[in-house]
Design a protein around this motif. Structure first.
Motif, PDB file in Angstrom:
ATOM      1  N   LYS A 327     140.981 109.791  50.118  1.00 15.53           N
ATOM      2  CA  LYS A 327     142.209 110.307  49.523  1.00 15.53           C
ATOM      3  C   LYS A 327     142.202 109.935  48.029  1.00 15.53           C
ATOM      4  O   LYS A 327     141.739 108.856  47.657  1.00 15.53           O
ATOM      5  N   ASN A 328     142.758 110.832  47.205  1.00 18.52           N
ATOM      6  CA  ASN A 328     142.730 110.584  45.768  1.00 18.52           C
ATOM      7  C   ASN A 328     144.106 110.187  45.230  1.00 18.52           C
ATOM      8  O   ASN A 328     145.016 109.874  45.996  1.00 18.52           O
ATOM      9  N   GLY A 329     144.244 110.200  43.910  1.00 17.27           N
ATOM     10  CA  GLY A 329     145.479 109.757  43.273  1.00 17.27           C
ATOM     11  C   GLY A 329     146.661 110.676  43.474  1.00 17.27           C
ATOM     12  O   GLY A 329     147.779 110.352  43.066  1.00 17.27           O
ATOM     13  N   THR A 330     146.441 111.833  44.135  1.00 15.10           N
ATOM     14  CA  THR A 330     147.576 112.696  44.495  1.00 15.10           C
ATOM     15  C   THR A 330     147.731 112.797  46.014  1.00 15.10           C
ATOM     16  O   THR A 330     148.457 113.652  46.522  1.00 15.10           O
ATOM     17  N   GLY A 331     146.996 111.919  46.742  1.00 16.04           N
ATOM     18  CA  GLY A 331     147.138 111.886  48.201  1.00 16.04           C
ATOM     19  C   GLY A 331     146.359 112.965  48.924  1.00 16.04           C
ATOM     20  O   GLY A 331     146.562 113.181  50.120  1.00 16.04           O
ATOM     21  N   LYS A 332     145.424 113.646  48.220  1.00 18.06           N
ATOM     22  CA  LYS A 332     144.639 114.731  48.836  1.00 18.06           C
ATOM     23  C   LYS A 332     143.227 114.239  49.143  1.00 18.06           C
ATOM     24  O   LYS A 332     142.678 113.393  48.445  1.00 18.06           O
ATOM     25  N   TRP A 333     142.618 114.802  50.198  1.00 17.69           N
ATOM     26  CA  TRP A 333     141.240 114.455  50.544  1.00 17.69           C
ATOM     27  C   TRP A 333     140.262 115.046  49.521  1.00 17.69           C
ATOM     28  O   TRP A 333     140.440 116.176  49.077  1.00 17.69           O
ATOM     29  N   GLY A 334     139.238 114.283  49.181  1.00 16.44           N
ATOM     30  CA  GLY A 334     138.158 114.777  48.329  1.00 16.44           C
ATOM     31  C   GLY A 334     136.855 114.133  48.769  1.00 16.44           C
ATOM     32  O   GLY A 334     136.859 113.046  49.353  1.00 16.44           O
ATOM     33  N   ILE A 389     136.699 118.420  58.361  1.00 19.11           N
ATOM     34  CA  ILE A 389     136.709 117.446  59.465  1.00 19.11           C
ATOM     35  C   ILE A 389     137.696 116.311  59.156  1.00 19.11           C
ATOM     36  O   ILE A 389     138.446 115.870  60.036  1.00 19.11           O
ATOM     37  N   ALA A 390     137.719 115.835  57.899  1.00 23.30           N
ATOM     38  CA  ALA A 390     138.668 114.772  57.519  1.00 23.30           C
ATOM     39  C   ALA A 390     140.103 115.241  57.745  1.00 23.30           C
ATOM     40  O   ALA A 390     140.935 114.499  58.279  1.00 23.30           O
ATOM     41  N   ARG A 391     140.387 116.460  57.343  1.00 23.72           N
ATOM     42  CA  ARG A 391     141.753 116.992  57.547  1.00 23.72           C
ATOM     43  C   ARG A 391     142.063 117.124  59.037  1.00 23.72           C
ATOM     44  O   ARG A 391     143.194 116.895  59.471  1.00 23.72           O
ATOM     45  N   TYR A 396     144.995 115.593  63.981  1.00 28.13           N
ATOM     46  CA  TYR A 396     144.995 115.466  65.441  1.00 28.13           C
ATOM     47  C   TYR A 396     144.932 114.030  65.954  1.00 28.13           C
ATOM     48  O   TYR A 396     145.037 113.802  67.154  1.00 28.13           O
ATOM     49  N   ILE A 397     144.738 113.048  65.051  1.00 27.36           N
ATOM     50  CA  ILE A 397     144.707 111.649  65.497  1.00 27.36           C
ATOM     51  C   ILE A 397     145.850 110.911  64.794  1.00 27.36           C
ATOM     52  O   ILE A 397     145.886 110.849  63.564  1.00 27.36           O
ATOM     53  N   PRO A 398     146.808 110.372  65.548  1.00 26.27           N
ATOM     54  CA  PRO A 398     148.009 109.783  64.935  1.00 26.27           C
ATOM     55  C   PRO A 398     147.749 108.401  64.342  1.00 26.27           C
ATOM     56  O   PRO A 398     148.011 107.378  64.971  1.00 26.27           O
ATOM     57  N   ALA A 399     147.187 108.368  63.143  1.00 28.50           N
ATOM     58  CA  ALA A 399     146.943 107.111  62.433  1.00 28.50           C
ATOM     59  C   ALA A 399     146.754 107.451  60.958  1.00 28.50           C
ATOM     60  O   ALA A 399     146.473 108.595  60.619  1.00 28.50           O
ATOM     61  N   LEU A 404     137.066 108.031  55.062  1.00 33.82           N
ATOM     62  CA  LEU A 404     136.291 108.236  56.286  1.00 33.82           C
ATOM     63  C   LEU A 404     134.826 108.434  55.918  1.00 33.82           C
ATOM     64  O   LEU A 404     134.510 109.116  54.940  1.00 33.82           O
ATOM     65  N   GLY A 405     133.940 107.839  56.712  1.00 29.68           N
ATOM     66  CA  GLY A 405     132.512 108.131  56.606  1.00 29.68           C
ATOM     67  C   GLY A 405     132.199 109.196  57.648  1.00 29.68           C
ATOM     68  O   GLY A 405     132.362 108.952  58.845  1.00 29.68           O
ATOM     69  N   ILE A 406     131.793 110.379  57.209  1.00 28.11           N
ATOM     70  CA  ILE A 406     131.567 111.492  58.136  1.00 28.11           C
ATOM     71  C   ILE A 406     130.073 111.791  58.172  1.00 28.11           C
ATOM     72  O   ILE A 406     129.466 112.129  57.152  1.00 28.11           O
ATOM     73  N   ASP A 407     129.466 111.599  59.353  1.00 32.11           N
ATOM     74  CA  ASP A 407     128.029 111.817  59.516  1.00 32.11           C
ATOM     75  C   ASP A 407     127.778 113.242  59.991  1.00 32.11           C
ATOM     76  O   ASP A 407     128.249 113.641  61.064  1.00 32.11           O
ATOM     77  N   LEU A 408     127.037 113.976  59.170  1.00 30.62           N
ATOM     78  CA  LEU A 408     126.730 115.378  59.453  1.00 30.62           C
ATOM     79  C   LEU A 408     125.234 115.538  59.608  1.00 30.62           C
ATOM     80  O   LEU A 408     124.452 114.742  59.088  1.00 30.62           O
TER      81      LEU A 408
END
Length: 455
Positions: A327-334, A389-391, A396-399, A404-408
């Motif tokens: 998450k960045n300084g505006t609360g969005k995923w990057g 996937i992060a979004r 879908y997961i309440p936390a 996040l480390g996302i392995d592709l």
């Protein structure tokens, strides 16, 4: 509301009383603070009514030694400041708390084990951004108090009594620690009492992630077929459908305990398992015999069975990709970074703990056998998949997750697949500390904490 960074200085208690602060008149005008009025000074959970004494031709906030001690400030440093005239609150900070698994006071150079240098780097980055960071362990939560014993770095590590942080980042490395009643009680208490934000609040189970993401039709394209391994029937079905399958501990990490099953041309079944020394190979005349050897492990470990993928290879070694999504300084995923991990010799998993090597995603894709058009497309599609996937995890997961480390993985046709999502991406010391250079991932984490705290 005006926000900016201001130097904070401690002065002798004989010069300044504990219920007063001195503030440069330029800063007072910027913040619109009335002279000689009383306001509430806050720093994390700390609150105190103070009188503001204006000082001409100065841009420094001066506090007494006694007040500095209660704030947990030992050195001259610059902090972000904001003032709300409606509530008459002058806020300093934010304070960021990092909950770590353990400390080693007898080893000051390795106080937090392999993440010590990351903690130093985070301290340097906070100084640069006007934030204040401390580190604490579950042991600090055994006694209920309005302050906490935490470590700060000031020409060496020091333990101080500190206010509860505005934002807490969970870096606990085991579920056992995370689920301790004292930890869970503390987190619930500070959330309700102080509005503390707490992110990366729990570990993720592999089955939980895949079942959650499967609810989203747009994410299904990334998901290999995967089920909880509950008995022989599902193993037989998956082995009848795919050339190979993987059995992964639902709560495993670092590639530990992963099993790979495939069928030989002779009709026998091969089981590969990860060990610190390399890959262990065993052959069984039938799938039923193989299951008999695996079944005892299922009594103590829950497994997820997953479709085997014909992974992209470099020099006959499988490659996968770790995307760090924050998450960045505006609360969005990057997407902060994507690195390629190539499996070590004699290993079928790519984790660095198992002898894997790192390179940039661009280098790995360029060296691969993918057609040139597919290579170019993949550079765009990998970060897009990681973000989606992060979004999805957030939806879908309440936390609350902040990184996040996302392995592709890429298969040999260039299709993107999800292997795993890690809610505690590694911060181990794998790069030498350079006081001049702070990694983008560390800067991004602080920007998100500042966004959460509103400072």
């Amino acid at each position: 509301m005006s926000k900016f960074k201001i130097p904070v200085q401690t002065v002798h208690s004989g010069i300044l009383q504990e219920n007063a602060v001195m503030l440069g008149d330029k800063s007072m005008k910027k913040l619109k603070i009335p002279a000689h009025g009383t306001i509430q000074l806050t720093f994390g959970s700390f609150r105190q009514e103070v009188t503001v004494i204006p000082v001409p031709k100065s841009d420094i906030l001066r506090v007494s030694e006694g007040l500095a001690r209660r704030l947990g400030l030992r050195q001259r440093l610059a902090l972000n400041v904001s003032y709300s005239s409606g509530s008459r609150i002058l806020r300093l900070g934010p304070i960021i708390g990092v909950l770590v698994s353990r400390d080693h006071p007898d080893q000051p150079d390795r106080l937090f084990g392999p993440i010590t240098m990351f903690c130093r780097e985070l301290t340097n980055a906070c100084h640069a951004q006007g934030a204040y960071v401390y580190f604490f362990t579950p042991e600090a939560l055994e006694t209920h108090s309005t302050s906490i014993q935490g470590w700060v770095y000031d020409e060496g590590w020091r333990k101080l009594s500190l206010p509860i942080a505005d934002v807490i980042n969970n870096r606990l490395t085991t579920r056992k620690m995370e689920n301790k009643p004292s930890v869970q009680h503390f987190l619930a208490d500070v959330k309700s009492r102080y509005g503390t934000h707490f992110f990366n609040e729990k570990f993720l189970d592999k089955t939980e992630v895949f079942e959650a993401l499967a609810q989203d039709a747009t994410l299904q394209r990334y998901l290999p077929e995967s089920h909880a391994l509950k008995g022989f029937a599902i193993l037989k079905k998956m082995c009848g459908t795919y050339n190979s399958v993987f059995l992964k501990p639902v709560r495993g990490s670092l590639g530990k305990g992963i099993l790979r099953i495939s069928k030989d041309e002779s009709g026998s079944y091969r089981l590969l398992s990860t060990t610190p020394m390399g890959t262990r190979k065993q052959t069984y005349p039938s799938l039923a015999k193989l299951f008999q050897s695996v079944a005892p492990k299922m009594k103590t470990t829950r497994y997820q069975i997953q479709q085997g993928l014909p992974l992209l290879e470099l020099g006959r070694r499988p490659v996968d990709f770790r995307a760090l999504v924050q998450k960045n300084g505006t609360g969005k995923w990057g997407v902060t970074s994507i690195v390629a991990r190539t499996a070590g010799s004699n290993h079928f998993v790519s984790n660095l703990a198992r002898g894997g090597t790192l390179s940039t995603a661009r280098e790995a894709i360029a060296k691969s056998s993918l057609p040139s058009g597919v290579k170019e497309n993949t550079q765009v599609l990998l970060p897009r998949a990681a973000l989606a996937i992060a979004r999805g995890v957030e939806t879908y997961i309440p936390a609350h997750f902040g990184e996040l480390g996302i392995d592709l993985a890429l298969d040999q046709s260039g299709r993107i697949w999800l292997l795993e999502v890690n809610s505690k991406p590694s911060k181990n010391d794998n790069t030498p500390l350079n006081d001049q250079k702070i990694r983008p991932s560390v800067k991004q984490m602080i920007l998100y904490c500042r966004y959460l705290a509103g400072l």
